[in-house]
Design a protein around this motif. Structure first.
Motif, short mmCIF file in Angstrom:
data_model
loop_
_atom_site.label_atom_id
_atom_site.label_comp_id
_atom_site.label_asym_id
_atom_site.label_seq_id
_atom_site.Cartn_x
_atom_site.Cartn_y
_atom_site.Cartn_z
N PHE A 181 -16.77 80.57 -27.02
CA PHE A 181 -17.29 79.33 -26.31
C PHE A 181 -15.92 78.52 -24.99
CE2 PHE A 181 -18.52 78.40 -30.68
CZ PHE A 181 -19.38 77.74 -30.48
N THR A 183 -14.89 80.87 -22.74
CA THR A 183 -15.93 81.12 -21.76
C THR A 183 -17.46 80.34 -20.63
OG1 THR A 183 -17.04 82.60 -22.07
CG2 THR A 183 -14.49 83.05 -21.61
N VAL A 184 -17.44 79.34 -21.61
CA VAL A 184 -18.78 78.88 -21.09
C VAL A 184 -19.05 77.83 -20.87
CG1 VAL A 184 -20.77 80.68 -22.19
CG2 VAL A 184 -19.88 79.08 -23.44
N SER A 187 -17.74 75.28 -17.57
CA SER A 187 -18.88 74.54 -16.23
C SER A 187 -19.28 73.42 -16.35
CB SER A 187 -20.07 76.04 -16.08
OG SER A 187 -20.57 76.02 -17.87
N ARG A 188 -19.16 72.97 -17.93
CA ARG A 188 -20.18 71.82 -18.62
C ARG A 188 -18.77 70.50 -18.19
NH1 ARG A 188 -25.22 71.13 -18.65
NH2 ARG A 188 -26.70 72.81 -20.17
N ARG A 190 -16.76 70.73 -15.75
CA ARG A 190 -16.46 70.08 -14.55
C ARG A 190 -17.63 69.34 -13.99
NH1 ARG A 190 -15.65 75.94 -12.41
NH2 ARG A 190 -15.34 76.34 -14.82
N GLU A 191 -18.10 69.37 -14.17
CA GLU A 191 -19.22 68.66 -14.25
C GLU A 191 -19.11 66.88 -14.47
OE1 GLU A 191 -23.26 69.22 -16.11
OE2 GLU A 191 -23.77 71.06 -14.92
N ILE A 301 -8.20 83.40 -20.65
CA ILE A 301 -9.34 82.12 -20.39
C ILE A 301 -9.02 80.67 -19.78
CG2 ILE A 301 -11.33 80.92 -22.41
CD1 ILE A 301 -10.52 83.47 -23.46
#
Lengths: 379, 353
Positions: A181, A183-184, A187-188, A190-191, A301
């Protein structure tokens, strides 16, 4: 002596609460006199357990440092003294019995590869660890409790579906799922952080970070939410189990036949009766969450340079290990002390909150000298 | 409920769990990242747009979600997920490393047994004595110590200061030694890799070939990681054994055995047999935990196992490898837990649910 002082202190707090409740709802303390005496007995049991006091002291120190740490740290984490004065690279720690930091003008816990003072970093790291563990528990535990309540109370298909979902989450080793979780998710986040000013400022001030660290902040939040996602299933399972046994009892039947709404039955009648093991678990989990978050940062991480997360400091220090052992050891010892504090506190709370050990203690005390755990008499 | 029905039910819940595991893996791989293609080609680094296009097509990012899911499902189940950095199948790389992780976990288990069983028994028989407090302290220590810090402390003590251990690497036997060479891995990937690999565990392989110097080397390198793993959970297991042994010693059959005039040791033996039942479960779960926790131990001690592979994948943002590793770790963990559950039901006739 110490125990007596602590017990008296708790008694004063409990009496004040009782008086306040009396102001709000007249007659409250008379109706709840048994509850108040029970609280006092708990305070007594806690004050007599040495490990509980040690744990309480460690935890209070940690919480205080977590709150004021970033402000009393004499160097900001994003200042790099070695870029001005290269002599400040890897200064050895200077701990009082062996070395006098004031006369030799050396940092207490040494410096790292950028000449940053380790003590300041650890003080700031304590804040980050505290916030992480608190958010993880504050979000993960209620989520687990609510899902467990619903599954246990409604049973049938709801129960089956929820428990299968829980099984799936438990099927992953916690560390591995959190890694996946974490690692992915950045990106969300940051938005969100780039678009939503309020959220950004809120979390930046919560971690006492400066504005340049937004990508790191996103990784920090990712670690937190990864841990929340890992955390709830354990609670859902335990709460479901207790609800299954509590909901068969007569008082639930009575509440339902009085025509109380389902929510009222769930939250006013069932929830208080399944909550006491949760309090002990939460205390332990605050320590575990700190360690697991540190383990994630250690694996690279979580946040990166220059954020002084304790696990990340350890992982940075390992490039210079074992010559420059202090970069690994002091953040590590800080983590150990934090987790030890929570674990000691949890260990004693388990005894204090267990009605059986409490009763036996009451009998023991009553045998020795006449001590009454009674509420203040008010006329 | 009979044992057969229990097993049937337990295995029936195993299959939806695996499907759920794959679905969760799908969410992690496709649904959660803001820009999944970017994640799959290696994160935020500047990448060739042609490569992005190729990955988008190859991993079905332009397809609807159910096609993506079935694609990932078949890829994971048949082990076709390819690691773009090494150009190898993820499952092959992981399969090569899995025996090393098992070896590490076995060493951890050995030390765990050496530490926890005698301490647990001693703490129960000598309740409220220094031994009992020592066990309590060890349990607290194990649950409060960040594992990586303990590993560094041990390295500092035994490698740097005392110099009595070796670090990094795994000695392998000079030629492949296996008890049974089978084609099983190609037929049923997961079961095959788990089942027929005993000879691939380097130390066992060396034993089968009779290369005792390799076994000796292995012990010289692995005792420290094993000790570290054992120390971390030794206190916890000892506490559980202590509590369960105390329960057993307070029970009526022990009273009866005493009343019949059995010797102390015979009575303890009876109690211990029953007290070991919950401990066996905990030990099994610990073994699963060691396999999963290997990621930190292998990173610190430089052991080229499965955890190290996942660690490397994380640091290179090698996404297919992370996904494959996560999935395989979950499968191993679920399988170990299933075996533990079944063992528990078999050894304790009172448990049938």
């Amino acid at each position: 002596m110490m125990a007596e002082v602590i017990y008296r202190g708790f008694c004063i707090i409990i009496d004040t609460i009782a008086k306040l409740m009396d102001k709000i709802r007249p007659g409250w303390s008379d109706r709840n006199s048994s509850r108040i005496s029970e609280w006092k007995l708990m305070a007594y049991a806690y004050s007599r357990s040495a490990i509980g006091i040690v744990g309480g002291v460690l935890v209070s120190i940690f919480v205080i440092i977590g709150i004021i740490g970033p402000y009393i740290a004499f160097e900001r984490y994003n200042e790099f003294p070695a870029s001005v004065n290269p002599d400040l690279y890897f200064l050895r720690p200077c701990i009082p019995p062996w070395c006098d930091p004031w006369s030799e003008n050396l940092p207490l816990l040494g410096t790292d590869n950028w000449g940053r003072d380790i003590l300041s970093l650890v003080l700031h790291g304590a804040r980050i660890s505290l916030v992480i563990s608190l958010i993880v528990v504050a979000l993960g535990v209620p989520l687990g409790i609510i899902l467990g309540l619903l599954a246990g109370y409604f049973g049938g298909a709801v129960d089956e579906v929820m428990m299968r979902i829980t099984d799936v989450f438990i099927a992953f080793p916690a560390l591995i799922l959190a890694i996946a979780f974490a690692t992915v998710l950045p990106s969300r986040f940051r938005e969100v952080l780039y678009t939503n000013v309020f959220t950004r400022e809120f979390f930046l001030s919560l971690f006492a970070l400066s504005k340049e660290e937004i990508p790191q902040l996103a990784s920090l939040l990712a670690v937190i939410f990864a841990l929340v996602l890992v955390w709830w299933p354990g609670y859902a399972r335990i709460i479901r189990g207790s609800v299954l046994s509590v909901k068969e009892q007569a008082f639930v039947e009575a509440a339902r036949s009085l025509g109380l709404s389902t929510w009222r039955v769930l939250f006013r009648h069932i929830l208080p009766n399944v909550l006491s093991p949760v309090i002990v678990m939460v205390t332990f989990d605050l320590g575990t969450a700190t360690l697991l978050a540190a383990a994630l940062s250690f694996l690279g991480i979580g946040p990166q340079d220059p954020v002084p997360e304790l696990g990340f400091l350890v992982s940075k220090g390992r490039e210079y290990f074992p010559d420059k052992w202090w970069i690994v050891m002091f953040p590590g010892i800080a983590l150990f002390i934090i987790a030890l504090g929570w674990n000691l506190l949890g260990d004693s709370l388990r005894d204090v909150l267990d009605p059986k050990t409490r009763r036996s203690l009451e009998f023991k005390v009553k045998g020795k000298k006449q001590r009454k755990f009674k509420s203040v008499k008010r006329k | 409920m009979g044992l057969g029905r229990f097993l049937a039910r337990r295995i029936a819940t195993f299959i939806p769990t695996i499907i759920g595991v794959i679905f969760l893996t799908y969410l992690i791989a496709y649904a959660i990242p803001a820009n999944p293609v970017r994640a799959w080609v290696g994160g935020e680094k500047m990448v060739d747009p042609k490569l992005i296009e190729r990955i988008r097509h190859e991993y079905k990012f332009d397809a609807p979600w159910y096609e993506q899911f079935t694609f990932l499902f078949t890829q994971l189940i048949s082990g076709q997920l390819r690691d773009p950095v090494r150009g190898k199948l993820v499952i092959v790389s992981l399969g090569e490393r899995f025996p090393i992780t098992v070896e590490l976990a076995l060493f951890g288990m050995m030390f765990l047994l050496i530490i926890s069983i005698p301490l647990g028994i001693a703490a129960a028989l000598k309740k409220d004595t220094p031994i009992d407090f020592a066990v309590r302290f060890l349990a607290l220590f194990g649950s409060s110590m960040p594992s990586f810090v303990l590993y560094y402390l041990l390295i500092l003590a035994f490698f740097t200061v005392l110099g009595i251990t070796y670090l990094a690497g795994i000695p392998e036997p000079s030629r492949p030694c296996r008890l049974f060479v089978s084609n099983l891995p190609n037929v049923v990937p997961v079961v095959g890799y788990l089942g027929s690999y005993i000879g691939k565990i380097p130390m066992f392989g060396a034993m089968m070939c009779g290369e005792w110097s390799v076994v000796h080397e292995t012990f010289k390198r692995m005792w420290l990681p094993g000790l570290a793993l054992g120390l971390l959970s030794g206190g916890f297991v000892a506490r559980i054994l202590r509590n369960s042994l105390l329960d057993a010693l307070g029970s009526e059959y022990v009273l009866f055995a005493r009343a019949r005039g059995l010797s102390k040791f015979r009575v303890w033996k009876h109690a211990l047999k029953n007290a070991m039942i919950p401990v066996v479960t905990v030990l099994g779960l610990q073994f699963g935990g060691f396999l999963a926790g290997a990621i930190i131990a292998e990173t610190v001690f430089g052991i080229p196992g499965m955890g190290r592979y996942v660690y490397d994948a994380i640091s290179r943002l090698n996404f297919p490898a992370i996904i494959g590793g996560t999935f395989l770790f979950a499968i191993v963990y679920v399988t170990v837990n299933l075996i533990v559950d079944i063992l528990y039901a078999v050894i304790d006739p009172r448990v049938r649910y």
